[in-house]
Design a protein around this motif. Structure first.
Motif, PDB file in Angstrom:
ATOM      1  N   LEU A  68     -48.052  18.870  16.906  1.00 46.74           N
ATOM      2  CA  LEU A  68     -48.831  17.765  16.338  1.00 46.74           C
ATOM      3  C   LEU A  68     -50.056  18.248  15.570  1.00 46.74           C
ATOM      4  CD1 LEU A  68     -48.664  15.333  19.401  1.00 46.74           C
ATOM      5  CD2 LEU A  68     -47.388  15.146  17.254  1.00 46.74           C
ATOM      6  N   SER A  69     -50.294  19.550  15.573  1.00 46.89           N
ATOM      7  CA  SER A  69     -51.450  20.116  14.882  1.00 46.89           C
ATOM      8  C   SER A  69     -51.198  20.173  13.377  1.00 46.89           C
ATOM      9  CB  SER A  69     -51.734  21.526  15.412  1.00 46.89           C
ATOM     10  OG  SER A  69     -50.763  22.435  14.909  1.00 46.89           O
ATOM     11  N   PRO A  70     -52.246  20.434  12.574  1.00 46.51           N
ATOM     12  CA  PRO A  70     -52.059  20.584  11.121  1.00 46.51           C
ATOM     13  C   PRO A  70     -51.071  21.690  10.767  1.00 46.51           C
ATOM     14  CG  PRO A  70     -54.379  20.292  11.638  1.00 46.51           C
ATOM     15  CD  PRO A  70     -53.666  20.469  12.953  1.00 46.51           C
ATOM     16  N   ASN A  71     -50.903  22.665  11.663  1.00 45.81           N
ATOM     17  CA  ASN A  71     -49.954  23.753  11.420  1.00 45.81           C
ATOM     18  C   ASN A  71     -48.535  23.411  11.867  1.00 45.81           C
ATOM     19  OD1 ASN A  71     -51.952  25.493  10.429  1.00 45.81           O
ATOM     20  ND2 ASN A  71     -52.468  26.204  12.487  1.00 45.81           N
ATOM     21  N   GLY A  72     -48.387  22.275  12.497  1.00 46.52           N
ATOM     22  CA  GLY A  72     -47.095  21.904  13.055  1.00 46.52           C
ATOM     23  C   GLY A  72     -46.165  21.270  12.046  1.00 46.52           C
ATOM     24  N   ASP A  73     -45.226  20.511  12.557  1.00 44.25           N
ATOM     25  CA  ASP A  73     -44.201  19.877  11.730  1.00 44.25           C
ATOM     26  C   ASP A  73     -44.480  18.381  11.674  1.00 44.25           C
ATOM     27  OD1 ASP A  73     -41.959  19.024  10.422  1.00 44.25           O
ATOM     28  OD2 ASP A  73     -40.554  19.494  12.055  1.00 44.25           O
ATOM     29  N   ILE A  74     -44.865  17.889  10.499  1.00 39.19           N
ATOM     30  CA  ILE A  74     -45.219  16.471  10.372  1.00 39.19           C
ATOM     31  C   ILE A  74     -44.026  15.578  10.694  1.00 39.19           C
ATOM     32  CG2 ILE A  74     -44.665  16.328   7.912  1.00 39.19           C
ATOM     33  CD1 ILE A  74     -47.091  14.445   7.647  1.00 39.19           C
ATOM     34  N   SER A  75     -42.824  16.076  10.482  1.00 39.20           N
ATOM     35  CA  SER A  75     -41.635  15.267  10.766  1.00 39.20           C
ATOM     36  C   SER A  75     -41.469  15.027  12.263  1.00 39.20           C
ATOM     37  CB  SER A  75     -40.375  15.931  10.199  1.00 39.20           C
ATOM     38  OG  SER A  75     -40.053  17.112  10.899  1.00 39.20           O
TER      39      SER A  75
ATOM     40  N   LEU B 153     -48.430  31.058  18.148  1.00 40.46           N
ATOM     41  CA  LEU B 153     -48.624  31.375  16.737  1.00 40.46           C
ATOM     42  C   LEU B 153     -48.892  30.118  15.911  1.00 40.46           C
ATOM     43  CD1 LEU B 153     -45.858  34.104  16.296  1.00 40.46           C
ATOM     44  CD2 LEU B 153     -48.342  34.448  16.161  1.00 40.46           C
ATOM     45  N   MET B 154     -48.221  29.013  16.255  1.00 44.91           N
ATOM     46  CA  MET B 154     -48.406  27.766  15.505  1.00 44.91           C
ATOM     47  C   MET B 154     -49.792  27.170  15.713  1.00 44.91           C
ATOM     48  SD  MET B 154     -44.700  25.844  15.863  1.00 44.91           S
ATOM     49  CE  MET B 154     -45.372  24.311  15.209  1.00 44.91           C
ATOM     50  N   LEU B 155     -50.433  27.526  16.806  1.00 46.41           N
ATOM     51  CA  LEU B 155     -51.800  27.050  17.032  1.00 46.41           C
ATOM     52  C   LEU B 155     -52.794  27.806  16.153  1.00 46.41           C
ATOM     53  CD1 LEU B 155     -51.756  26.691  20.929  1.00 46.41           C
ATOM     54  CD2 LEU B 155     -51.902  24.833  19.253  1.00 46.41           C
ATOM     55  N   LYS B 156     -52.314  28.894  15.520  1.00 49.11           N
ATOM     56  CA  LYS B 156     -53.186  29.721  14.680  1.00 49.11           C
ATOM     57  C   LYS B 156     -52.828  29.654  13.195  1.00 49.11           C
ATOM     58  CE  LYS B 156     -53.492  33.062  18.486  1.00 49.11           C
ATOM     59  NZ  LYS B 156     -53.130  34.455  18.912  1.00 49.11           N
ATOM     60  N   LYS B 157     -51.538  29.436  12.909  1.00 49.23           N
ATOM     61  CA  LYS B 157     -51.112  29.478  11.509  1.00 49.23           C
ATOM     62  C   LYS B 157     -49.952  28.527  11.258  1.00 49.23           C
ATOM     63  CE  LYS B 157     -50.067  33.892  11.623  1.00 49.23           C
ATOM     64  NZ  LYS B 157     -49.541  35.214  11.164  1.00 49.23           N
ATOM     65  N   SER B 158     -49.684  28.277   9.991  1.00 48.69           N
ATOM     66  CA  SER B 158     -48.594  27.396   9.596  1.00 48.69           C
ATOM     67  C   SER B 158     -47.246  28.026   9.919  1.00 48.69           C
ATOM     68  CB  SER B 158     -48.677  27.104   8.094  1.00 48.69           C
ATOM     69  OG  SER B 158     -47.527  26.421   7.648  1.00 48.69           O
TER      70      SER B 158
ATOM     71  N   ARG C 225     -34.896  32.659  30.112  1.00 41.25           N
ATOM     72  CA  ARG C 225     -36.165  33.382  30.059  1.00 41.25           C
ATOM     73  C   ARG C 225     -36.469  33.851  28.636  1.00 41.25           C
ATOM     74  NH1 ARG C 225     -40.227  35.940  32.256  1.00 41.25           N
ATOM     75  NH2 ARG C 225     -40.763  38.062  31.638  1.00 41.25           N
ATOM     76  N   THR C 226     -35.453  34.348  27.947  1.00 40.33           N
ATOM     77  CA  THR C 226     -35.646  34.808  26.572  1.00 40.33           C
ATOM     78  C   THR C 226     -36.090  33.664  25.676  1.00 40.33           C
ATOM     79  OG1 THR C 226     -33.966  36.532  26.807  1.00 40.33           O
ATOM     80  CG2 THR C 226     -34.527  35.846  24.569  1.00 40.33           C
ATOM     81  N   ARG C 227     -35.419  32.526  25.791  1.00 36.86           N
ATOM     82  CA  ARG C 227     -35.774  31.361  24.976  1.00 36.86           C
ATOM     83  C   ARG C 227     -37.165  30.856  25.331  1.00 36.86           C
ATOM     84  NH1 ARG C 227     -31.078  28.758  22.450  1.00 36.86           N
ATOM     85  NH2 ARG C 227     -32.216  26.804  22.460  1.00 36.86           N
ATOM     86  N   TYR C 228     -37.491  30.899  26.627  1.00 40.23           N
ATOM     87  CA  TYR C 228     -38.821  30.470  27.060  1.00 40.23           C
ATOM     88  C   TYR C 228     -39.899  31.351  26.430  1.00 40.23           C
ATOM     89  CZ  TYR C 228     -42.950  30.022  30.011  1.00 40.23           C
ATOM     90  OH  TYR C 228     -44.243  29.866  30.443  1.00 40.23           O
ATOM     91  N   LEU C 229     -39.692  32.669  26.459  1.00 40.57           N
ATOM     92  CA  LEU C 229     -40.662  33.597  25.894  1.00 40.57           C
ATOM     93  C   LEU C 229     -40.827  33.384  24.396  1.00 40.57           C
ATOM     94  CD1 LEU C 229     -39.692  36.896  27.781  1.00 40.57           C
ATOM     95  CD2 LEU C 229     -41.753  35.513  28.130  1.00 40.57           C
ATOM     96  N   LEU C 230     -39.723  33.162  23.706  1.00 40.69           N
ATOM     97  CA  LEU C 230     -39.776  32.938  22.270  1.00 40.69           C
ATOM     98  C   LEU C 230     -40.492  31.636  21.927  1.00 40.69           C
ATOM     99  CD1 LEU C 230     -36.188  34.138  21.261  1.00 40.69           C
ATOM    100  CD2 LEU C 230     -38.360  35.192  20.572  1.00 40.69           C
ATOM    101  N   VAL C 231     -40.194  30.574  22.653  1.00 37.84           N
ATOM    102  CA  VAL C 231     -40.854  29.287  22.405  1.00 37.84           C
ATOM    103  C   VAL C 231     -42.345  29.388  22.709  1.00 37.84           C
ATOM    104  CG1 VAL C 231     -41.033  26.887  23.172  1.00 37.84           C
ATOM    105  CG2 VAL C 231     -38.783  27.894  22.767  1.00 37.84           C
ATOM    106  N   HIS C 232     -42.681  30.075  23.792  1.00 36.04           N
ATOM    107  CA  HIS C 232     -44.082  30.267  24.150  1.00 36.04           C
ATOM    108  C   HIS C 232     -44.813  31.037  23.040  1.00 36.04           C
ATOM    109  CE1 HIS C 232     -47.588  30.758  26.726  1.00 36.04           C
ATOM    110  NE2 HIS C 232     -47.604  32.054  26.405  1.00 36.04           N
ATOM    111  N   ALA C 233     -44.163  32.054  22.508  1.00 31.53           N
ATOM    112  CA  ALA C 233     -44.764  32.842  21.430  1.00 31.53           C
ATOM    113  C   ALA C 233     -44.910  32.016  20.161  1.00 31.53           C
ATOM    114  CB  ALA C 233     -43.906  34.075  21.152  1.00 31.53           C
ATOM    115  N   LEU C 234     -43.891  31.241  19.834  1.00 28.88           N
ATOM    116  CA  LEU C 234     -43.955  30.378  18.649  1.00 28.88           C
ATOM    117  C   LEU C 234     -45.088  29.373  18.782  1.00 28.88           C
ATOM    118  CD1 LEU C 234     -42.669  29.495  15.952  1.00 28.88           C
ATOM    119  CD2 LEU C 234     -41.268  27.887  17.269  1.00 28.88           C
ATOM    120  N   THR C 235     -45.225  28.808  19.973  1.00 27.18           N
ATOM    121  CA  THR C 235     -46.302  27.847  20.223  1.00 27.18           C
ATOM    122  C   THR C 235     -47.665  28.483  19.974  1.00 27.18           C
ATOM    123  OG1 THR C 235     -44.990  26.656  21.887  1.00 27.18           O
ATOM    124  CG2 THR C 235     -47.381  26.395  21.986  1.00 27.18           C
TER     125      THR C 235
END
Length: 201
Positions: free
Chosen positions: A108-115, A23-28, A11-21
């Motif tokens: 896959l967004s411009p804020n994501g990881d091109i690698s 934030l990445m949709l808004k910023k680099s 659950r903790t990892r899920y919440l963190l990944v959800h939060a990271l997702t």
């Protein structure tokens, strides 16, 4: 007790990944801090560091977990032993993308990881196209293999990105049917052209 601990960790990892997702949709990714991430889900920084070294480690682990899901699907299907191949394979691929659509959009967004996009393409090229060519004894004899592979990989990646960008209007099954048809049409180019037909169309 162990099962309860495992559920808490997941659950903790899920919440963190959800939060990271989110934030990445808004910023680099380079502009996201551990403090900001933890505050968004009300988790202390000590808990974060129990799971990850830093934001980039979290991103790498998240990408790897998703890539492993895709890789397992590719391993479950073989061109010569799967009826209607590659349709069943792509049904599962699109189902995974559907279940992780926000994460995929963020990566896959411009804020994501091109690698990540590069890793997806390499996985697809090696696990699907190359194995298909080897199964049909074509990989070593097709002079334009690299061009052919790049064409299919880029086409599939573009189709997936377009599907996500347009809100997944089609079902995974519909997308699998479409991509299978497009790939099958492309695959016919590796077969010898029948005698009497022009090869410069």
């Amino acid at each position: 007790m162990e099962a309860k601990t495992d559920r808490r960790i997941k659950r903790t990892r899920y919440l963190l990944v959800h939060a990271l997702t989110s934030l990445m949709l808004k910023k680099s990714i380079k502009d996201i801090t551990v403090k900001e991430l933890c505050e968004s889900v009300d988790i202390n920084r000590g808990t974060f560091y129990l799971h990850y070294k830093d934001i980039y480690d979290m991103l790498e682990q998240t990408e790897q977990e998703l890539l492993e899901q895709f890789e397992q699907v590719f391993k479950n299907y073989h061109p010569d032993h799967t009826p209607d191949f590659p349709y069943p394979l792509f049904v599962e691929i699109f189902q995974i993308i559907d279940q992780n659509s926000n994460l995929c959009c963020a990566l896959l967004s411009p804020n994501g990881d091109i690698s990540f996009s590069v890793k997806i393409k390499k996985l697809f090229e090696h696990q699907y196209i190359h194995e298909w060519m080897v199964a049909h004894h074509s990989a070593d004899f097709l002079p334009t293999y690299e061009y052919f592979s790049n064409f299919l990989v880029s086409g599939c990646s573009g189709l997936i990105e377009s599907w996500l960008a347009h809100g997944k209007k089609e079902t995974p099954e519909e997308m699998a049917r479409l991509i299978s048809k497009l790939i099958s049409t492309g695959m016919t180019s590796v077969y010898p052209i029948p005698c009497g037909q022009p090869d410069d169309l």
